[in-house]
Design a protein around this motif. Structure first.
Motif, PDB file in Angstrom:
ATOM      1  N   ILE A  31       0.861  -1.210  -0.318  1.00 28.73           N
ATOM      2  CA  ILE A  31      -0.014   0.078  -0.135  1.00 28.73           C
ATOM      3  C   ILE A  31       0.906   1.137   0.155  1.00 28.73           C
ATOM      4  O   ILE A  31       2.097   1.108   0.167  1.00 28.73           O
ATOM      5  N   ALA A  32       0.320   2.461  -0.512  1.00 33.35           N
ATOM      6  CA  ALA A  32       0.999   3.668  -0.379  1.00 33.35           C
ATOM      7  C   ALA A  32       0.087   4.686   0.249  1.00 33.35           C
ATOM      8  O   ALA A  32      -1.037   4.770  -0.112  1.00 33.35           O
ATOM      9  N   THR A  33       0.592   5.583   1.032  1.00 33.46           N
ATOM     10  CA  THR A  33      -0.128   6.643   1.540  1.00 33.46           C
ATOM     11  C   THR A  33      -0.384   7.606   0.635  1.00 33.46           C
ATOM     12  O   THR A  33       0.238   7.902  -0.221  1.00 33.46           O
ATOM     13  N   LEU A  34      -1.803   7.888   0.255  1.00 31.68           N
ATOM     14  CA  LEU A  34      -2.115   8.801  -0.693  1.00 31.68           C
ATOM     15  C   LEU A  34      -2.367  10.206  -0.280  1.00 31.68           C
ATOM     16  O   LEU A  34      -1.487  11.226  -0.810  1.00 31.68           O
ATOM     17  N   ASP A  35      -2.946  10.144   0.844  1.00 31.87           N
ATOM     18  CA  ASP A  35      -2.872  11.545   1.719  1.00 31.87           C
ATOM     19  C   ASP A  35      -3.071  11.493   3.125  1.00 31.87           C
ATOM     20  O   ASP A  35      -3.616  10.437   3.533  1.00 31.87           O
ATOM     21  N   LEU A  36      -2.423  12.431   3.917  1.00 34.63           N
ATOM     22  CA  LEU A  36      -2.699  12.246   5.504  1.00 34.63           C
ATOM     23  C   LEU A  36      -2.799  13.657   5.891  1.00 34.63           C
ATOM     24  O   LEU A  36      -2.288  14.578   5.614  1.00 34.63           O
ATOM     25  N   ALA A  95      -4.739   4.255  15.333  1.00 27.82           N
ATOM     26  CA  ALA A  95      -5.524   4.512  14.078  1.00 27.82           C
ATOM     27  C   ALA A  95      -6.562   3.479  13.842  1.00 27.82           C
ATOM     28  O   ALA A  95      -6.107   2.308  14.187  1.00 27.82           O
ATOM     29  N   GLU A  96      -7.393   3.700  13.217  1.00 26.53           N
ATOM     30  CA  GLU A  96      -8.585   2.761  13.016  1.00 26.53           C
ATOM     31  C   GLU A  96      -8.760   2.740  11.544  1.00 26.53           C
ATOM     32  O   GLU A  96      -9.001   3.887  10.708  1.00 26.53           O
ATOM     33  N   CYS A  97      -8.925   1.389  10.740  1.00 23.46           N
ATOM     34  CA  CYS A  97      -9.278   1.450   9.432  1.00 23.46           C
ATOM     35  C   CYS A  97     -10.806   1.360   9.278  1.00 23.46           C
ATOM     36  O   CYS A  97     -11.261   0.229   9.635  1.00 23.46           O
ATOM     37  N   TYR A  98     -11.429   2.242   9.036  1.00 28.43           N
ATOM     38  CA  TYR A  98     -12.988   2.144   8.996  1.00 28.43           C
ATOM     39  C   TYR A  98     -13.517   1.807   7.666  1.00 28.43           C
ATOM     40  O   TYR A  98     -14.830   1.570   7.684  1.00 28.43           O
ATOM     41  N   SER A 140     -10.220  -0.002  -4.257  1.00 23.51           N
ATOM     42  CA  SER A 140      -9.056   0.643  -4.561  1.00 23.51           C
ATOM     43  C   SER A 140      -8.280   1.470  -3.302  1.00 23.51           C
ATOM     44  O   SER A 140      -7.317   1.962  -3.717  1.00 23.51           O
ATOM     45  N   ALA A 141      -9.040   1.538  -2.316  1.00 24.85           N
ATOM     46  CA  ALA A 141      -8.730   2.304  -1.472  1.00 24.85           C
ATOM     47  C   ALA A 141      -9.018   1.885  -0.022  1.00 24.85           C
ATOM     48  O   ALA A 141      -9.800   1.261   0.339  1.00 24.85           O
ATOM     49  N   ALA A 142      -8.259   2.364   0.805  1.00 25.95           N
ATOM     50  CA  ALA A 142      -8.500   2.019   2.386  1.00 25.95           C
ATOM     51  C   ALA A 142      -8.542   3.398   3.045  1.00 25.95           C
ATOM     52  O   ALA A 142      -7.614   4.354   2.962  1.00 25.95           O
ATOM     53  N   PHE A 143      -9.437   3.556   4.026  1.00 25.67           N
ATOM     54  CA  PHE A 143      -9.574   4.881   4.794  1.00 25.67           C
ATOM     55  C   PHE A 143      -9.446   4.755   6.066  1.00 25.67           C
ATOM     56  O   PHE A 143      -9.912   3.643   6.937  1.00 25.67           O
ATOM     57  N   VAL A 144      -8.648   5.588   6.634  1.00 27.20           N
ATOM     58  CA  VAL A 144      -8.265   5.468   7.994  1.00 27.20           C
ATOM     59  C   VAL A 144      -8.531   6.899   8.822  1.00 27.20           C
ATOM     60  O   VAL A 144      -8.549   7.924   8.203  1.00 27.20           O
ATOM     61  N   ARG A 145      -8.792   6.671  10.270  1.00 22.48           N
ATOM     62  CA  ARG A 145      -8.847   7.820  11.083  1.00 22.48           C
ATOM     63  C   ARG A 145      -8.359   7.639  12.294  1.00 22.48           C
ATOM     64  O   ARG A 145      -8.173   6.321  12.795  1.00 22.48           O
ATOM     65  N   GLY A 146      -7.928   8.519  13.034  1.00 25.69           N
ATOM     66  CA  GLY A 146      -7.305   8.170  14.420  1.00 25.69           C
ATOM     67  C   GLY A 146      -7.099   9.618  15.045  1.00 25.69           C
ATOM     68  O   GLY A 146      -7.088  10.672  14.735  1.00 25.69           O
ATOM     69  N   ILE A 147      -6.500   8.975  16.390  1.00 23.69           N
ATOM     70  CA  ILE A 147      -6.158  10.314  17.318  1.00 23.69           C
ATOM     71  C   ILE A 147      -4.856  10.042  17.904  1.00 23.69           C
ATOM     72  O   ILE A 147      -4.377   8.983  18.145  1.00 23.69           O
ATOM     73  N   ALA A 148      -4.045  11.092  18.153  1.00 23.02           N
ATOM     74  CA  ALA A 148      -2.919  11.092  19.009  1.00 23.02           C
ATOM     75  C   ALA A 148      -3.148  11.770  20.170  1.00 23.02           C
ATOM     76  O   ALA A 148      -3.692  12.755  20.293  1.00 23.02           O
ATOM     77  N   HIS A 149      -2.984  11.187  21.392  1.00 26.93           N
ATOM     78  CA  HIS A 149      -3.066  11.795  22.782  1.00 26.93           C
ATOM     79  C   HIS A 149      -1.836  11.607  23.628  1.00 26.93           C
ATOM     80  O   HIS A 149      -0.957  10.595  23.227  1.00 26.93           O
ATOM     81  N   ASP A 150      -1.940  12.170  24.743  1.00 28.56           N
ATOM     82  CA  ASP A 150      -0.685  11.994  25.674  1.00 28.56           C
ATOM     83  C   ASP A 150      -1.071  11.206  26.835  1.00 28.56           C
ATOM     84  O   ASP A 150      -0.817  11.790  28.245  1.00 28.56           O
ATOM     85  N   GLY A 210      -6.455   9.655   6.904  1.00 28.43           N
ATOM     86  CA  GLY A 210      -5.643   9.176   5.949  1.00 28.43           C
ATOM     87  C   GLY A 210      -6.238   8.324   4.680  1.00 28.43           C
ATOM     88  O   GLY A 210      -7.220   7.743   5.127  1.00 28.43           O
ATOM     89  N   ILE A 211      -5.848   8.292   3.473  1.00 31.37           N
ATOM     90  CA  ILE A 211      -6.486   7.426   2.525  1.00 31.37           C
ATOM     91  C   ILE A 211      -4.868   6.665   1.911  1.00 31.37           C
ATOM     92  O   ILE A 211      -4.012   7.244   1.624  1.00 31.37           O
ATOM     93  N   PHE A 212      -5.278   5.456   1.681  1.00 27.98           N
ATOM     94  CA  PHE A 212      -3.890   4.445   1.233  1.00 27.98           C
ATOM     95  C   PHE A 212      -4.612   3.874  -0.035  1.00 27.98           C
ATOM     96  O   PHE A 212      -5.822   3.668  -0.314  1.00 27.98           O
ATOM     97  N   MET A 213      -3.589   3.718  -1.099  1.00 35.15           N
ATOM     98  CA  MET A 213      -4.164   2.967  -2.210  1.00 35.15           C
ATOM     99  C   MET A 213      -3.203   1.658  -1.984  1.00 35.15           C
ATOM    100  O   MET A 213      -2.191   1.557  -1.870  1.00 35.15           O
ATOM    101  N   TRP A 214      -3.907   0.628  -2.977  1.00 39.86           N
ATOM    102  CA  TRP A 214      -3.265  -0.504  -3.083  1.00 39.86           C
ATOM    103  C   TRP A 214      -2.016  -0.206  -4.190  1.00 39.86           C
ATOM    104  O   TRP A 214      -2.560   0.461  -5.121  1.00 39.86           O
ATOM    105  N   ILE A 215      -0.896  -0.785  -4.197  1.00 38.53           N
ATOM    106  CA  ILE A 215       0.177  -0.772  -5.390  1.00 38.53           C
ATOM    107  C   ILE A 215       0.030  -2.184  -5.896  1.00 38.53           C
ATOM    108  O   ILE A 215       0.642  -2.951  -5.534  1.00 38.53           O
TER     109      ILE A 215
END
Lengths: 151, 137
Positions: A84-89, A107-110, A115-125, A137-142
């Motif tokens: 896979i390749a990151t298309l945009d983040l 991060a969670e792949c929802y 053609s693509a995988a859709f991801v959302r997530g959080i960063a926390h401390d 983020g969106i990923f595409m298959w290569i």
């Protein structure tokens, strides 16, 4: 490189993928995973600060953390490796991390389509209800690419 | 490249990643990041996070340069960044330069491009918003 076995085991794969290169340099650690999510940790370190006089992690390493977690959660949901390749983040920063705090990235792949995988997530401390950042983020298959690690 | 701007200081993170100022074009810094194991994702290719770090740092540097003439320096806070990965960044130096699309009173909007040997074929681009505030908040 990663073995070609079809089954993706998040803890095992993370151990391998986080052990070297950029992720290794950042010291990313595996914390846990579920059906479609994975959690990594970015330890606090003095040479990763965003400002010389404040002990707060820079935003750059947080993008790396979330990029890595995003890629891993796609494989976690698919339960197999596929190139896979990151298309945009996109990263929306809500607030700086606390001084000397490690940052946890979840991060969670929802959604996966042909053609693509859709991801959302959080960063926390420490408190997932008070995130440092939200990401999408969106990923595409290569197709036909046998390399195993995303960019 | 012209050198008509003073040297800017990079963050501890940017320095330890290996980012340096390659030069200035029309007063805007062009940053560079050599390929090394600490930026590597899959073998022989930059990790997307390292490329993102370079883009973001180029954004901040351009804004700092644009604000250099001001009496008091605002604190810069990231609001968001969207990175588009256009092609794999291979094992050679990557460069990045930002354009300030809009410099407002309280925020700045920037677009940034990263390239390698062929400037007309960027490997990644980003849009980012940066909040500028007084040091009190």
């Amino acid at each position: 490189m990663a073995q070609t076995e079809a089954k993706f085991e998040p803890a095992k794969a993370a151990q391998f993928l986080l052990g070297h290169g950029h992720a290794g340099w950042l010291g990313l650690k595996f914390r846990g995973s579920g059906d479609n999510w994975i959690e990594l940790e970015l330890p606090w370190r003095k040479d990763l600060l965003g400002e010389p006089d404040r002990h707060v992690l820079a935003s750059g390493p947080i993008i790396s953390l979330m990029d890595m977690a995003s890629g891993l959660c796609v494989w976690t949901k698919m339960k197999k490796f596929e190139a896979i390749a990151t298309l945009d983040l996109r990263v929306d920063y809500q607030r700086p991390a606390r001084e000397r705090a490690a940052v946890i990235g979840r991060a969670e792949c929802y959604k996966i389509t042909k053609s693509a995988a859709f991801v959302r997530g959080i960063a926390h401390d420490g408190d997932p209800d008070d995130p440092v950042a939200n990401i999408a983020g969106i990923f595409m298959w290569i197709m036909g690419d046998t390399r195993r690690v995303p960019q | 490249m012209s050198r008509n701007k003073p040297a800017i200081s990079l963050t501890p993170y940017a320095q330890s990643l290996g980012i340096t100022v390659d030069g200035y074009e029309d007063g805007v810094p062009v940053l560079t990041l050599p390929f090394a194991s600490n930026v590597e994702g899959r073998p022989g290719v930059f990790h997307g996070g390292a490329t993102s770090g370079l883009l973001e740092t180029a954004g901040y540097s351009a804004l700092r340069c644009a604000l250099a003439g001001r009496e008091t320096q605002p604190q810069l806070k990231p609001v968001n960044i969207t990175v588009q990965f256009l092609s794999a960044a291979k094992s050679q130096p990557t460069f990045a330069k930002a354009r300030i699309t809009k410099l407002g009173r309280r925020n700045a909007n920037l677009s940034v491009e990263a390239w390698q040997s062929d400037r007309d074929r960027p490997v990644a681009s980003a849009v980012m918003n940066i909040l500028m505030s007084g040091s009190e908040d």
